[in-house]
Design a protein around this motif. Structure first.
Motif, short mmCIF file in Angstrom:
data_model
loop_
_atom_site.label_atom_id
_atom_site.label_comp_id
_atom_site.label_asym_id
_atom_site.label_seq_id
_atom_site.Cartn_x
_atom_site.Cartn_y
_atom_site.Cartn_z
N TYR A 14 18.74 61.58 -9.19
CA TYR A 14 19.24 60.29 -8.59
C TYR A 14 18.99 59.22 -9.25
O TYR A 14 19.84 58.41 -9.53
CB TYR A 14 18.40 60.08 -7.22
N LEU A 18 21.53 56.57 -10.88
CA LEU A 18 21.49 55.27 -10.97
C LEU A 18 21.60 54.48 -12.38
O LEU A 18 22.32 53.27 -12.63
CB LEU A 18 20.08 54.72 -10.25
N TYR A 38 22.23 45.55 -7.13
CA TYR A 38 22.82 46.84 -6.53
C TYR A 38 21.80 46.85 -5.19
O TYR A 38 20.56 47.45 -5.41
CB TYR A 38 22.61 47.93 -7.56
N THR A 39 22.60 47.25 -4.07
CA THR A 39 21.75 47.60 -2.83
C THR A 39 22.01 49.08 -2.72
O THR A 39 23.19 49.45 -2.48
CB THR A 39 22.22 46.60 -1.67
N ASP A 40 21.20 49.71 -2.63
CA ASP A 40 21.27 51.44 -2.28
C ASP A 40 20.65 51.70 -0.89
O ASP A 40 19.39 51.69 -0.59
CB ASP A 40 20.34 51.96 -3.44
N GLU A 42 20.43 54.34 0.70
CA GLU A 42 19.62 55.59 0.74
C GLU A 42 18.19 55.49 0.53
O GLU A 42 17.36 55.78 0.96
CB GLU A 42 20.28 56.76 -0.06
N VAL A 43 18.02 54.56 -0.62
CA VAL A 43 16.66 54.18 -1.09
C VAL A 43 16.03 53.41 0.05
O VAL A 43 14.72 53.74 0.53
CB VAL A 43 16.61 53.52 -2.44
N LEU A 135 14.80 50.45 -10.83
CA LEU A 135 15.46 50.04 -9.77
C LEU A 135 14.03 48.90 -8.91
O LEU A 135 13.01 49.62 -8.49
CB LEU A 135 15.81 51.20 -8.74
#
Length: 140
Positions: A14, A18, A38-40, A42-43, A135
């Motif tokens: 993962y 990224l 970047y908006t994730d 799942e995180v 991140l």
């Protein structure tokens, strides 16, 4: 002092994905780093599940940051922020330790560090060889 540190918060694959996303899009220079907003989801979902009492579903900012050789961040506070998290996306570089209130944290792929960046002085030591990717996110 450090609210939470968790190894293997994200799997290595993962993290690699990224980094690949970062390399695919144009980034913005910021001081001596490069950022990609970047908006994730799942995180964020995993952050909310892991820390249900902190109300962390809507960050003020989230980004992937590339830290080239010689980049660093001086000790500072982020007044007005409640929390920040860092997830190290790689560890194949030298230097780049995060220091929070005098405690040095070595980068490790997939490691999460969550802390109150408005209260605790924090910095990133100089990257002396290679490129560091993180991140990061913060909450007001």
């Amino acid at each position: 002092m450090i609210i939470h540190r968790e190894d293997n918060f994200l799997p290595e694959k993962y993290c690699t994905d990224l980094i690949d996303i970062f390399k695919t899009y144009d980034s913005t220079p910021y001081h001596d780093t490069f950022i990609f907003k970047y908006t994730d989801p799942e995180v964020l979902k995993k952050i909310c599940k892991t820390f249900p009492n902190y109300n962390l579903q809507f960050p003020d900012n989230m980004e992937i940051v590339q830290w080239p050789t010689n980049s660093q961040m001086s000790p500072h506070y982020d007044p007005g922020d409640r929390f920040a998290f860092i997830i190290y996306l790689n560890d194949n570089f030298t230097g780049g330790e995060t220091v929070i209130d005098g405690v040095s944290i070595s980068p490790k792929t997939g490691r999460l560090v969550l802390f109150n960046n408005g209260i605790y002085k924090h910095e990133v030591r100089q990257i002396t060889e290679g490129t560091r990717y993180t991140l990061i996110s913060w909450y007001k």
